[in-house]
Design a protein around this motif. Structure first.
Motif, PDB file in Angstrom:
ATOM      1  N   GLY A   7     -12.873  -6.059   0.118  1.00  0.00           N
ATOM      2  CA  GLY A   7     -12.646  -6.645  -1.092  1.00  0.00           C
ATOM      3  C   GLY A   7     -13.392  -5.899  -2.332  1.00  0.00           C
ATOM      4  N   ARG A  15      -6.670  -1.201  -5.219  1.00  0.00           N
ATOM      5  CA  ARG A  15      -6.394  -1.942  -4.155  1.00  0.00           C
ATOM      6  C   ARG A  15      -5.067  -1.677  -3.455  1.00  0.00           C
ATOM      7  N   TYR A  16      -3.941  -1.538  -4.273  1.00  0.00           N
ATOM      8  CA  TYR A  16      -2.510  -1.579  -3.359  1.00  0.00           C
ATOM      9  C   TYR A  16      -2.456   0.031  -2.925  1.00  0.00           C
ATOM     10  N   LEU A  19      -4.392  -0.142   0.107  1.00  0.00           N
ATOM     11  CA  LEU A  19      -3.151  -1.038   1.163  1.00  0.00           C
ATOM     12  C   LEU A  19      -2.094  -0.033   1.629  1.00  0.00           C
ATOM     13  N   PHE A  51      -8.741  -0.496   4.512  1.00  0.00           N
ATOM     14  CA  PHE A  51      -8.681  -1.884   4.523  1.00  0.00           C
ATOM     15  C   PHE A  51      -9.901  -2.745   4.224  1.00  0.00           C
ATOM     16  N   SER A  54     -10.163  -3.063   0.628  1.00  0.00           N
ATOM     17  CA  SER A  54      -8.949  -3.759  -0.023  1.00  0.00           C
ATOM     18  C   SER A  54      -8.500  -4.824   0.301  1.00  0.00           C
ATOM     19  N   SER A  55      -8.584  -5.305   1.682  1.00  0.00           N
ATOM     20  CA  SER A  55      -8.126  -6.201   2.203  1.00  0.00           C
ATOM     21  C   SER A  55      -8.918  -6.963   3.607  1.00  0.00           C
ATOM     22  N   ARG A  56      -9.620  -7.879   3.329  1.00  0.00           N
ATOM     23  CA  ARG A  56     -10.295  -8.424   4.455  1.00  0.00           C
ATOM     24  C   ARG A  56      -9.248  -9.009   5.622  1.00  0.00           C
ATOM     25  N   ARG A  57      -8.294  -9.436   5.094  1.00  0.00           N
ATOM     26  CA  ARG A  57      -7.229 -10.052   6.308  1.00  0.00           C
ATOM     27  C   ARG A  57      -6.873  -8.816   7.137  1.00  0.00           C
TER      28      ARG A  57
END
Length: 134
Positions: A7, A15-16, A19, A51, A54-57
């Motif tokens: 993040g 970020r996008y 992703l 990732f 950009s995204s922990r999930r």
């Protein structure tokens, strides 16, 4: 498996983009499981790198995945790269560099591609080779 950089990017556009690149890399990596000329592990490592920023999930999904996760975790934990992955990554890279050098008439561009491919080859060869039992 948490990572401190998850993040890190607050800019929503970046970020996008990360992703999207990560998702495309996962798709290429999965296709590489079935197509022997497409290396799986390098694409999954690129996805993990995107990732993690950009995204922990999505990062946790990838490293925790039953099939894809071990490929990423083995590298991240310093266990090495499977011999098949090394051979496919280096072979595919040199084929694509060869075609690119044939198509691009600029000597400086060819030299740059060859130097880059040589450095990546040395890096991959210096990584520990993961020996799987069986």
């Amino acid at each position: 498996m948490a990572h401190r950089d998850i993040g890190q990017w607050r800019n929503p556009v970046l970020r996008y983009v990360l992703l999207a690149i990560g998702t495309l890399s996962v798709v290429c990596g999965v296709v590489g499981i079935f197509l022997p000329v497409l290396p799986t592990t390098p694409f999954l490592l690129l996805a993990a790198a995107c990732f993690v920023r950009s995204s922990r999930r999505f990062y946790e999904w990838l490293v925790g995945h039953r099939v894809l996760g071990p490929l990423v975790r083995d590298y991240l934990e310093g266990n090495g790269i499977p011999l098949r992955g090394k051979v496919l990554a280096i072979g595919t890279m040199w084929i694509s560099i060869g075609v690119s050098c044939w198509l691009v008439p600029l000597p400086w561009a060819r030299a740059g591609m060859l130097v880059s491919a040589t450095l990546v080859t040395v890096y991959i060869l210096r990584q520990k080779t993961l020996r799987r039992p069986g």
